[in-house]
Scaffold this active site. Structure first.
Site, mmCIF file in Angstrom:
data_model
loop_
_atom_site.group_PDB
_atom_site.id
_atom_site.type_symbol
_atom_site.label_atom_id
_atom_site.label_comp_id
_atom_site.label_asym_id
_atom_site.label_seq_id
_atom_site.Cartn_x
_atom_site.Cartn_y
_atom_site.Cartn_z
ATOM 1 C CE1 TYR A 136 -3.533 2.703 0.876
ATOM 2 C CE2 TYR A 136 -2.201 3.144 2.653
ATOM 3 C CZ TYR A 136 -3.336 3.298 1.860
ATOM 4 O OH TYR A 136 -3.897 4.719 2.288
ATOM 5 C CB ALA A 137 3.537 2.300 2.311
#
Length: 320
Positions: A136-137
């Site tokens: 995600y990051a």
């Protein structure tokens, strides 16, 4: 793609919004209407994402596609049509702090430069590839870099928002109550679910990770300032959080247990919390950041914004 949380605004709209909202239900990754809608608009605000930690390492492909691949056309159409873009990123792009790599008793751990996160200076430090929690990051960071590059090369007018744990009424979902019965929501909704069902609150790896929380109404004020002040917001990345509301996840659990007892009249359980491992709770491949404290210098300088609501007050408003 569902609209349950905003149905009261669109089906039908309340009198004060009649004629002001045109609602289109579509998936941005495969709908031909997207470019036309962006062409019609003065400003595009992109909040589309998969952003639930339980999904990052169990649905990494969906997570990467939704946060990077599916967002590409939005950025492209804004750039090609000279439309302003406010893109929602995440505080997760910072990953782990420099301080987390120092021994726990190291004196430098107390120095702000090793843990306070600054938009244009702090490095983005992720875990190894096998820790898919960082999918995600990483996707969010890459779309930020693409937007920044579009600004530098093609004069895209943009603002990037990095939320630091926005919480308040109507957020996330209580499984089976106001959202799907499957899945694990983020921490506030997860703890709320436990409290409603009279279950112990589960603390992942002892609940030692530290977080800051900001009230959604305060955060919306910040976004409105970005919308209304393009000359002061364009080209910037803004942290939107409340460094005064920092707690460990364990402390959050204790505060929520206390506040829920107050607003519900129910006595807390004899054992209100239990410890679980990250692998047991999230599955294999999970990893976590240690602290997330936003530097608020830039948003205060450019937009004059500061958060107002103390954590206990916003928890009481949310749980009532």
């Amino acid at each position: 793609v569902y609209c349950d949380k905003i149905r009261h605004l669109v089906d039908p709209p309340p009198p004060h919004l009649a004629g002001r909202i045109s609602f289109h239900r579509l998936n941005i990754k495969n709908d031909s209407r997207l470019e036309g809608l962006i062409k019609m608009a003065d400003l595009t605000i992109n909040l589309a994402a998969i952003c639930t930690p339980a999904d990052y390492n169990t649905r990494p492909l969906d997570t990467i596609y939704s946060n990077f691949i599916d967002a590409l056309p939005v950025v492209k159409y804004c750039s090609e049509n000279s439309k302003r873009l406010i893109h929602f990123s995440t505080c997760e792009v910072y990953g782990k702090t420099i301080g987390s790599f120092l021994p726990k008793d190291h004196p430098l751990r107390k120095e702000a430069e090793f843990y306070v996160l600054t938009e244009d200076e702090s490095p983005c430090i992720f875990g190894p590839i096998v820790k898919q929690r960082w999918s995600y990051a990483c996707a969010k960071q890459l779309i930020e870099r693409l937007i920044f590059a579009e600004g530098a090369e093609n004069d895209l007018e943009f603002t990037i928002v990095r939320p630091f744990n926005w919480i308040g009424p109507r957020m996330d979902f209580i499984p089976g109550v106001d959202g799907p019965s499957e899945g694990v929501p983020r921490v506030l909704a997860c703890f709320s679910n436990n409290l409603l069902r009279r279950e112990p609150l589960k603390l992942v790896d002892g609940g030692e990770s530290q977080r800051t929380f900001v009230f959604i109404k305060d955060a919306i004020e910040a976004v409105l300032l970005m919308i209304e002040n393009p000359a002061r917001a364009n080209g910037h990345i803004f942290n939107v959080g409340n460094p005064d509301n920092e707690v460990t996840v364990r402390e959050l659990a204790e505060m929520m247990t206390e506040v829920y007892a107050k607003v519900s009249g129910e006595l807390p359980l004899e054992e209100p919390v239990i410890d679980v491992s990250a692998e047991e709770f999230y599955g294999e491949g999970y990893d976590d950041s240690d602290k997330r404290i936003p530097d608020m210098t830039l948003i205060n300088k450019q937009l004059g914004w500061n958060p107002k609501t103390p954590l206990k007050d916003l928890l009481e408003t949310t749980l009532t």
